[in-house]
Design an enzyme around this catalytic site. Structure first.
Site, short mmCIF file in Angstrom:
data_model
loop_
_atom_site.label_atom_id
_atom_site.label_comp_id
_atom_site.label_asym_id
_atom_site.label_seq_id
_atom_site.Cartn_x
_atom_site.Cartn_y
_atom_site.Cartn_z
CD GLU A 151 78.41 12.71 -97.73
OE1 GLU A 151 76.52 12.43 -98.36
OE2 GLU A 151 78.50 14.08 -97.39
CD GLN A 156 74.87 13.14 -92.45
OE1 GLN A 156 74.63 13.49 -91.29
NE2 GLN A 156 74.58 13.67 -93.62
CE1 TYR A 172 74.35 8.55 -98.10
CE2 TYR A 172 75.37 9.65 -99.84
CZ TYR A 172 74.93 9.66 -98.48
OH TYR A 172 75.51 10.26 -97.87
CG ASN A 182 79.18 17.32 -100.07
OD1 ASN A 182 79.27 16.59 -99.57
ND2 ASN A 182 78.26 17.99 -100.47
CD GLU A 183 76.50 14.29 -102.98
OE1 GLU A 183 76.12 14.98 -102.92
OE2 GLU A 183 76.68 13.38 -102.03
CD GLU A 187 74.70 17.73 -94.73
OE1 GLU A 187 75.07 16.13 -95.13
OE2 GLU A 187 74.77 18.23 -95.25
O1 AHR Z 1 74.02 12.63 -96.55
C1 AHR Z 1 73.15 13.48 -96.91
C2 AHR Z 1 73.74 14.02 -98.32
O2 AHR Z 1 73.96 13.08 -98.87
C3 AHR Z 1 74.94 14.82 -97.59
O3 AHR Z 1 74.63 16.14 -97.86
C4 AHR Z 1 75.32 15.40 -100.00
O4 AHR Z 1 76.76 15.46 -98.94
C5 AHR Z 1 74.44 13.51 -99.92
O5 AHR Z 1 74.08 13.76 -101.51
#
Ligand code: AHR
Length: 523
Positions: free
Chosen positions: A327, A376, A271, A194-195, A47
């Protein structure tokens, strides 16, 4: 405790400072092949965030750091070894604020903009579409482009695809040719937002579905070389929490899709944030308490996938639509002294174990989960690579991805075992995890993760349905759960060959505490 002494392991035992290893027995059944472990499960995410692109990849052609057309050579060499199947770019949250026209044409004419997604820093737009495609070509990967459906328009997104993929001499194809790229690019994947439930526009599921259909209809790949099996795949936004409302809405719509729009995948983001939001765990200098919490938390990925898969199976029992985890990874507190908006964290042995557990979960779900992108790639969150000006260091997670390369496109094989239990501070974890597969070159593969931070495990593995003639193994471990590689000491956690024996068809090895091991057998 069962223990069978093998002469080849005597030296190793003598050297181990901890108690003798318990034995865990694995059975791999090569006669019952499962799904393909899609190479795209080993995808990455780059990103426009902090030093992920600027500094991490892009230094510019005039930099004293060795580079090819502005892209750092050391990073390219390191990434080529991972055979990175795809790279998601430019975001993330950044994607829904990105206007691609700012990043094409002569670099000295590109406007400076503000990266409002990540720290309000000035973005020179020097790393734009053509630079990204150059990077992709240099590392030998495939582009996964996330388009802006938040602050952009359908027209803008459609034109971006035309710029990238038109072969016929349209005005946009000519513009690309004028930038030195006459041939159209091949785009593997397009992310439709995205999201969108959060940073991508705080939409409701129904609003998103309506918008997503419009983008799916008009954002077209014009590259004639990408018809048929090489077609560009469109990926809809999926959930970021385990509830299934979002997936229900997308899949219900997909079930009724017409000729005018379609999707090939639904994403999810998950995450590992061991103490919950905001991320507060240290990425360096921590103990077993934090290690155990993080692994417990990361294992939730399996339940999350099952929940979403149940919904997808309802609408798509043939599994045409893939689930992509675009992600995932450990999100710790920003390293003290760094810009908190840059999400820079260290990467330890804990993160390596965590990575292998997630990759194993994806492999077990390979019939539906056919793509994933760790967050990432460089200098951001659970990165493969950290850089500081001319310096570069490979993280423990990098070595896990390197060891897993043979699993790309391998065929999943069932492996049964009693994992045992490791308990610390009232939290119990499986003591070991394992997957097996048949690689594309015919080798048999067995991965063993020893989660136990204190004790080695003696692994005995039997194979059914195949006879192994030779065996080798590589392992990754560190002196402690928080062992890290630094610019000053880059080789603290690196993968190394490890002793393994093959006797009467039985594999035997010692998996060190907190380790990731890949065994490869030639039939
Ligand atoms: O990876 C960091 C952020 O986490 C990304 O930009 C977003 O899609 C997620 O919330």
């Amino acid at each position: 405790m069962k223990y069978r002494f093998l002469p080849g392991l005597a030296l190793l035992f003598a050297m181990l400072p901890v108690k003798a290893a318990d034995t865990i027995h694995l059975s791999v059944d090569a006669s019952k092949p499962g799904a393909k472990i899609n190479r795209n499960l080993f995808g990455q995410f780059a990103e426009n965030l902090g030093n992920g692109l600027y500094g991490g990849i892009w230094v510019g052609p005039n930099s004293s750091i060795p580079n090819t057309r502005g892209i750092r050579n050391d990073v390219v060499t390191a990434l080529r070894a991972l055979k990175v199947p795809n790279v998601r770019w430019p975001g993330g949250c950044f994607a829904d604020q990105y206007h691609w026209r700012n990043g094409v044409g002569p670099r000295d004419k590109r406007p400076a903009t503000v990266n409002t997604a990540w720290g309000d820093v000035i973005d020179t737009n020097a790393f734009g579409t053509d630079e990204f495609m150059d990077f992709i070509q240099q590392i030998g990967s495939t582009p996964y482009v996330s388009i802006n459906i938040g602050s952009g328009t359908t027209e803008e997104a459609a034109e971006w695809l035309e710029y990238m993929t038109a072969a016929a001499p349209t005005a946009l194809a000519k513009e690309r040719a004028a930038s030195g790229h006459a041939a159209p690019y091949k785009i593997g994947f397009v992310g439709l937002g995205n999201e969108s439930w959060d940073c991508g526009g705080a939409m409701t599921p129904d609003y998103y579905v309506s918008l997503m259909k419009v983008y799916s209809r008009f954002v077209q790949n014009m590259n004639p070389a990408q018809s048929g099996k090489d077609k560009m795949l469109k990926i809809a936004v999926g959930p970021g929490t385990p509830d299934t409302q979002w997936t229900e809405a997308v899949m219900q719509a997909w079930k009724k899709h017409t000729w005018s729009w379609d999707i090939d995948g639904v994403s999810l983001h998950w995450y590992t944030v061991p103490n919950g939001w905001p991320p507060s765990t240290n990425s360096a200098k921590f103990g077993v308490d934090d290690y155990v919490k993080a692994l417990k938390s990361t294992l939730f990925m399996d339940a999350f996938l099952r929940k979403q898969e149940a919904v997808m199976d309802k609408y798509d029992p043939e599994k045409k639509v893939m689930l992509t985890v675009d992600e995932w990874g450990a999100w710790h507190a920003p390293l003290p002294g760094t810009n908190p908006a840059f999400l820079f964290q260290q990467n330890s042995m804990r993160d390596a174990v965590l990575a292998s557990l997630n990759l194993n979960i994806f492999a077990r779900h390979a019939d539906r989960v056919r793509m994933a992108n760790i967050a990432q790639m460089i200098n951001v969150l659970q990165a493969m690579i950290l850089t500081d000006k001319e310096k570069m260091v490979l993280t423990p997670t990098y070595y896990v991805f390197k060891m897993y390369v043979p699993f790309q496109d391998a065929t999943f094989l069932p492996v049964t075992f009693d994992a045992g239990t490791y308990t610390h501070g009232g939290i119990s974890l499986p003591r070991v995890d394992a997957i097996a597969a048949k690689a594309v070159d015919g080798k048999m593969l067995l991965e063993i993760t020893n989660l136990d931070p204190e004790s080695p495990v003696h692994i005995e593995a039997d194979l059914t349905g195949v006879t192994a003639k030779s065996v080798r193994a590589e392992t990754l471990t560190g002196a402690a759960v928080d062992s890290v590689n630094t610019f000053a000491s880059p080789d603290v956690v690196v993968s190394k060959p490890v002793a393994v024996t093959l006797q009467n068809g039985r594999i035997s090895l010692i998996a060190a505490p907190r380790s990731v091991t890949v065994v490869s057998m030639k039939p």
